[in-house]
Design a protein around this motif. Structure first.
Motif, mmCIF file in Angstrom:
data_model
loop_
_atom_site.group_PDB
_atom_site.id
_atom_site.type_symbol
_atom_site.label_atom_id
_atom_site.label_comp_id
_atom_site.label_asym_id
_atom_site.label_seq_id
_atom_site.Cartn_x
_atom_site.Cartn_y
_atom_site.Cartn_z
ATOM 1 N N ALA A 221 -9.449 -0.325 4.227
ATOM 2 C CA ALA A 221 -8.669 -1.218 3.366
ATOM 3 C C ALA A 221 -9.523 -2.426 2.992
ATOM 4 O O ALA A 221 -10.166 -3.019 3.856
ATOM 5 C CB ALA A 221 -7.409 -1.669 4.090
ATOM 6 N N GLN A 225 -6.141 -5.512 -0.139
ATOM 7 C CA GLN A 225 -5.149 -4.600 0.452
ATOM 8 C C GLN A 225 -4.669 -5.127 1.802
ATOM 9 O O GLN A 225 -3.486 -5.047 2.136
ATOM 10 C CB GLN A 225 -5.754 -3.197 0.613
ATOM 11 C CG GLN A 225 -5.924 -2.476 -0.716
ATOM 12 C CD GLN A 225 -6.807 -1.252 -0.594
ATOM 13 O OE1 GLN A 225 -7.696 -1.204 0.249
ATOM 14 N NE2 GLN A 225 -6.563 -0.258 -1.443
ATOM 15 N N GLN A 226 -5.615 -5.664 2.574
ATOM 16 C CA GLN A 226 -5.226 -6.210 3.882
ATOM 17 C C GLN A 226 -4.218 -7.347 3.722
ATOM 18 O O GLN A 226 -3.220 -7.421 4.431
ATOM 19 C CB GLN A 226 -6.464 -6.735 4.619
ATOM 20 C CG GLN A 226 -7.382 -5.635 5.115
ATOM 21 C CD GLN A 226 -8.694 -6.194 5.641
ATOM 22 O OE1 GLN A 226 -8.788 -7.366 5.989
ATOM 23 N NE2 GLN A 226 -9.710 -5.342 5.700
ATOM 24 N N HIS A 229 -0.815 -5.873 2.503
ATOM 25 C CA HIS A 229 -0.061 -4.981 3.380
ATOM 26 C C HIS A 229 0.083 -5.498 4.803
ATOM 27 O O HIS A 229 0.905 -5.000 5.556
ATOM 28 C CB HIS A 229 -0.707 -3.595 3.392
ATOM 29 C CG HIS A 229 -0.658 -2.942 2.038
ATOM 30 N ND1 HIS A 229 0.527 -2.516 1.475
ATOM 31 C CD2 HIS A 229 -1.615 -2.698 1.120
ATOM 32 C CE1 HIS A 229 0.279 -2.010 0.269
ATOM 33 N NE2 HIS A 229 -1.011 -2.112 0.032
ATOM 34 N N PRO A 233 3.660 -9.172 4.408
ATOM 35 C CA PRO A 233 4.847 -8.753 5.164
ATOM 36 C C PRO A 233 5.029 -9.522 6.478
ATOM 37 O O PRO A 233 6.141 -9.904 6.822
ATOM 38 C CB PRO A 233 4.582 -7.268 5.460
ATOM 39 C CG PRO A 233 3.554 -6.845 4.483
ATOM 40 C CD PRO A 233 2.747 -8.047 4.146
#
Lengths: 321, 286
Positions: A221, A225-226, A229, A233
């Motif tokens: 990733a 992206q890290q 994701h 969150p």
């Protein structure tokens, strides 16, 4: 001994009335230090009652009256509220506060979160950046407003100077004096002071275990992206909290607008606090307090709505941070 | 750390872009937050002619006399004195009152203590500007309108929620055994406060005190509402009159503004760790 008797008496009292007061908590008994406790709470409670509880009730109750502080109060029902929402100035001010809330909540918080994400990866000098981005928050709004008045000044301000020096003369404005530019200019002045929210979000971000990111890295990733994701969150809670706070600040925004434009030109930058202050100066206390009530209620509604929308219960102390 | 296994070309490109983007982001905020401040400081050393004709050039001669003018024309010493009196007194009164209350709530058990704490702390959610009329009436009613004392009482009260929140948090983390030992040694209730808990809460008190001091130093709205004469005028209110005092000498006014910024910046330089830890003390819960 005297104190032992007191303790026994207190216990006896609890035993007698226990079922009535504390059905599910039979262990609760009157604290033997209750006199000192009251004594220690007295100053803080006095100030709190005088400056929070009493004013809240006072603002609410008198918002239904017409009252100039000299002659007797007259009950007017919803008259003040009706008059306010029929007035163009107040409606414009109300709208401006909502715009403030939206800009702070939906633009400033993402900017602050972005900076928190950048600094959490500990680039060189990140602690210094964290410290200096908060610096404007300790400078007074008055001094900052005076500084920005100079920056936006039409004749020798920094902004026009900057535009002139790069050959964009056609873009120069009398920033705070013109209809179209005044409101954006006032908002811009506050928007980039992200220090406070950045520090709060950064602290939460530092709480996410490093191993999550290492695992994602191994899985291929990339950084974006890290962040999308893992970080977002995991930080959902603090993002909602800071957004709530920022929007509540937007609904009550007053000081720097008052200092820079006092609501002008032609009420374009006006906010509810400015209308409140004008009414106070004109001794229309009933109307001023109706605005006060609207400020308190809309602030509360913003907080409640966001909480409800994101389905997250929180105590007051959590919202503080 | 192990390098990733399936590292494609686009992956590397994104990592590189993120790296550039990161520094661009940091620099952008650096410029936008500090360019106006730097410009203000440099302008405050210019002559008025330089200021009006060359917005970005450095001053040919650094005009320290602007700062001398600022001190004498705006009556800064008096404004500073008033602000120091108000901020220092409020800090002492507020932290003392709040720590006594926080002690009772944090170190004793009684019915509704959590409810009480939550109600007090919820005070931070109230927009203080909504309470202008009652504060005005209250201060008038006590006969302390247009006095520094009126400001001290008001500021002490306004800061109760945040101070109680911060100090209560620190007091809650002190081990109970210390107090129990002290009670066995014959410590009374108030001695437990003054000899054990209060000294151990020092970091919390410094944090809360710093917040209160900075708030008081910077407060404007209630200084404007609750005072009228020059005798009780604080610095922030004084700044408002600069524009009429320095009609022709704009750069001296800028110097005066720079001077007013210095105290809180100094406090921040020395205590920024405490301030940042105070801001983040509740954030772990988020």
């Amino acid at each position: 001994m005297h104190s032992v008797e007191k303790v026994l008496a207190a216990r006896g009292l609890v035993a007698k009335t226990g079922p009535r007061f504390s059905g599910d908590r039979p262990m609760v008994k009157r604290n033997k230090n209750w006199k000192q406790i009251i004594l220690f709470l007295l100053p803080v409670l006095t100030l709190f009652l005088l400056y929070f509880v009493y004013p809240l009730i006072f603002v609410f109750v008198t918002s239904f009256t017409e009252w100039n502080g000299i002659s007797a109060m007259q009950f007017k029902g919803l008259g003040n509220y009706k008059r306010l929402f029929l007035s163009d100035t107040f409606r414009l001010s109300f709208r401006n506060n909502i715009l403030w809330a939206l800009v702070l909540g939906l633009v400033q918080i993402p900017l602050a979160a972005g900076m928190a994400m950048v600094l959490a990866r500990k680039p060189r000098g990140w602690k210094t950046f964290r410290t200096i981005y908060f610096l404007p928050n300790v400078i007074s709004q008055v001094a900052l407003a005076m500084m920005w008045l100079a920056v936006y000044n039409a004749e020798y301000g920094m902004l026009n100077g900057l535009l002139n020096s790069v050959g964009l003369e056609q873009l120069t404005h009398n920033w705070l004096g013109e209809y179209e530019t005044a409101f954006p200019a006032v908002i811009f002045q506050q928007l980039f002071y992200i220090g406070y929210f950045m520090i709060v979000i950064l602290a939460s971000r530092m709480g996410i275990p490093e191993s999550f990111y290492e695992a994602a890295e191994i899985d291929g990733a990339n950084v974006l992206q890290q962040e999308a994701h893992i970080t977002i969150p995991m930080l959902r809670g603090i993002l909602v909290t800071t957004m709530t706070l920022a929007m509540a600040f937007g609904m009550r925004h007053f000081e720097s607008t008052y200092l820079m434009t006092n609501g002008g030109p032609a009420h374009q930058t006006s906010v509810m606090g400015i209308v409140l202050y004008r009414n106070l100066e004109a001794l229309r206390f009933g109307e001023a307090n109706a605005i006060g009530t609207i400020l308190i209620v809309t602030g509360g509604v913003v907080i409640a709505l966001l909480r409800w929308f994101f389905g997250r219960k929180a105590s007051a102390s959590e919202t503080v941070q | 750390m192990k390098k990733s296994i399936n590292r494609s070309g686009s992956h590397i490109a994104i990592q590189a872009a993120a790296k550039t983007g990161k520094w661009f982001y940091i620099l952008f905020f650096l410029v936008i937050t500090f360019l106006p401040l730097v410009w203000l400081v440099i302008s405050s050393f210019k002559t008025n002619f330089e200021f009006e004709t060359q917005a970005f050039a450095l001053p040919k001669v650094w005009m320290w006399s602007n700062y001398k003018n600022a001190m004498s024309m705006a009556g800064l010493p008096r404004l500073f004195m008033n602000s120091i009196i108000v901020a220092a007194s409020t800090t002492i009164v507020n932290t003392l009152v709040a720590s006594m209350g926080a002690f009772a709530i944090a170190r004793e058990t009684f019915r509704f203590q959590n409810l009480l704490l939550n109600i007090i702390v919820a005070g931070v959610l109230i927009p203080i500007i909504a309470l202008m009329v009652p504060f005005f009436k209250l201060v008038n009613g006590f006969g302390i309108y247009d006095t520094l004392f009126g400001l001290i009482v008001t500021y002490s009260a306004i800061n109760i929620p945040i101070s109680v929140f911060l100090i209560h948090g620190f007091m809650g983390s002190i081990p109970r055994e210390l107090e129990e030992a002290a009670v066995i040694d014959g410590c009374s209730f108030s001695q437990r406060f003054s000899k054990i808990v209060f000294p151990l809460t020092k970091p919390g008190l410094v944090t809360a005190g710093t917040f209160v001091f900075i708030f008081c130093w910077n407060e404007f709205i209630y200084a404007m509402l609750l005072t009228s004469s020059e005798v009780s005028r604080t610095l922030q209110l004084g700044i408002r009159f600069f524009r009429s005092q320095f009609v022709v000498d704009y750069t001296s006014m800028l110097a005066a503004i720079v001077i007013t910024m210095i105290p809180t910046i100094l406090v921040y330089v020395f205590l920024h760790d405490r301030i940042i830890s105070g801001l983040t003390s509740g954030a772990v819960k988020g």
